[in-house]
Design a protein around this motif. Structure first.
Motif, PDB file in Angstrom:
ATOM      1  N   ASN A 324     -29.845 -24.587 -42.687  1.00 31.51           N
ATOM      2  CA  ASN A 324     -29.857 -25.577 -43.774  1.00 31.51           C
ATOM      3  C   ASN A 324     -28.450 -26.014 -44.107  1.00 31.51           C
ATOM      4  N   ASP A 326     -25.715 -27.251 -46.925  1.00 37.52           N
ATOM      5  CA  ASP A 326     -25.501 -27.033 -48.347  1.00 37.52           C
ATOM      6  C   ASP A 326     -25.127 -28.344 -49.071  1.00 37.52           C
ATOM      7  N   ASN A 328     -23.483 -28.839 -51.915  1.00 34.63           N
ATOM      8  CA  ASN A 328     -22.089 -28.932 -52.383  1.00 34.63           C
ATOM      9  C   ASN A 328     -21.119 -29.217 -51.249  1.00 34.63           C
TER      10      ASN A 328
END
Ligand SMILES: NC(=O)c1ccc[n+]([C@@H]2O[C@H](COP(=O)([O-])OP(=O)(O)OC[C@H]3O[C@@H](n4cnc5c(N)ncnc54)[C@H](O)[C@@H]3O)[C@@H](O)[C@H]2O)c1
Ligand SMILES: [Zn+2]
Length: 376
Positions: A324, A326, A328
């Motif tokens: 996955n 992120d 941020n």
């Protein structure tokens, strides 16, 4: 820009910027025109070809044969393929090699390859002897519709992609669509991501046409390929003519790219996501953001997404293979993009199909929400 469409087989686009003018020839089996071009120039002492292994395997012999028929025997340098070739060490290698071959400023260097070769060779040509003339023979769809036109050259910095480079317009661009036959399907599709971009930012009729085609047959249909490369090259040339050094309208070409570059960086510039795939996915994100800002309507977005899906593109970040990504990290990468000025996020969005628009100071909350929706 002048387009000669009298000849059904070959198209000719004249690009005239403030600093120079040159021709783009587009068609099938037109490689021999390189000799016709070179023969117009008296006093060439040497010609040098820089290419890479994969392209050399399929296309170098033919180019050499054509040059030989015209009594031209070039210097040849073959490097390793791949994005990592856009490095300081290769700039040194190519430039010192050119100098060792005693090239002169009136000579020509030919970049035979995709965008990687074009960017690297263009850069070397711009600094060797303070500038040698470069001919681009783009061999990937991406290079034919995009990187061979407009004179941007670059290598990658340890701090990011394409951060080191020059502007050096080519003397001639020869786009032989027959060369695209040997591209891997995925590389062809990646280039197609840029084609759709042109239609979205500038030409609704072109999008209508693309939508009607069967993507799986396009790579082998040279008549349609000629049309696709021609229309895309016209749009790119027109934009470059108006704004050679990206002070204004040229920014439109970055549609899908701020998101796309962040995704490429987040996936390590790897095979997980090729550039044009990142542009297509980035375009979907930019479309959803456009809609949040009351620009393009949902119905048009669905049409565009449908076209991306039927061409084999992923339209959501969560569809990407591997770990996955992120949120941020993506936001940080977006803020590192070259289009961010004084910490303000400026993005190319879409009013409607065929009409790109630069929106300044976009609210980061909206960007975050669009990313979140794509991640789940
Ligand atoms: N200068 C610009 O304005 C500009 C614009 C867009 C992209 N770029 C740059 O272009 C690069 C991407 O270009 P690309 O997608 O062409 O990459 P690329 O040159 O790496 O080519 C993609 C792959 O296709 C192979 N290939 C190329 N032509 C082939 C052919 N005819 N037959 C078989 N295989 C062939 C290559 O070996 C490579 O594996 C990036 O570095 C990007 O930054 C520059
Ligand atoms: Zn691009």
């Amino acid at each position: 820009m002048r387009v000669n469409t009298n000849d059904g087989k070959m198209k000719n686009i004249k690009v005239a910027t403030k600093t120079c003018s040159y021709e783009i020839l587009i068609g099938r089996n037109i490689l021999e025109h390189i000799s016709l071009f070179l023969n117009q120039h008296n006093g060439i002492k040497s010609i040098s070809i820089v290419t890479e292994d994969r392209v050399a395997k399929y296309h170098l012999t033919n180019l050499l044969k054509i040059l030989k028929q015209n009594k031209l025997s070039p210097n040849i340098l073959v490097i390793r393929p791949g994005e990592s070739a856009k490095s300081w060490s290769n700039i040194k290698k190519v430039t010192e090699w050119l100098i060792s071959k005693k090239v002169e400023r009136r000579d020509f260097i030919i970049g035979l390859g995709g965008g990687v070769i074009g960017d690297l060779v263009g850069f070397s040509a711009s600094i060797a002897l303070r500038g040698i003339r470069v001919i681009h023979v783009p061999t990937s769809l991406l290079a034919q519709v995009d990187s061979a036109i407009g004179g941007k050259t670059s290598i990658n910095s340890i701090h990011g992609k394409n951060l080191i480079g020059t502007f050096h317009q080519p003397a001639f661009v020869l786009s032989d669509v027959s060369m695209l036959r040997t591209l891997r399907k995925r590389d062809f599709r990646s280039g197609y991501g840029e084609v759709v971009k042109y239609a979205l930012i500038k030409d609704a009729n072109f999008f209508d046409w693309l939508e009607k085609q069967d993507f799986s047959n396009l790579q082998r249909n040279e008549e349609k390929l000629t049309y696709i490369v021609e229309v895309s090259s016209q749009i790119k040339s027109m934009i470059v003519e108006k704004d050679e050094t990206e002070q204004g309208i040229r920014a439109l070409l970055n549609f899908g790219h701020t998101f796309g570059h962040a995704l490429e960086a987040a996936t390590g510039y790897s095979d997980r996501l090729l550039h044009g795939e990142a542009v297509a996915l980035g375009s979907c994100l930019a479309l959803n953001l456009s809609n949040k800002l009351n620009l393009i309507d949902q119905e048009q977005i669905l049409r565009i997404e449908k076209h991306f899906v039927s061409s084999g593109f992923k339209t959501k970040i969560k569809q990407l293979p591997g770990e996955n990504i992120d949120l941020n990290l993506l936001m940080n990468l977006i803020y590192q993009d070259k289009k961010v000025t004084s910490n303000q996020l400026n993005l190319v969005l879409l009013n409607k199909i065929g009409e790109g628009i630069l929106v300044k100071d976009v609210d980061p909350e909206n960007v975050k929400n669009v990313l979140l929706e794509s991640l789940k």
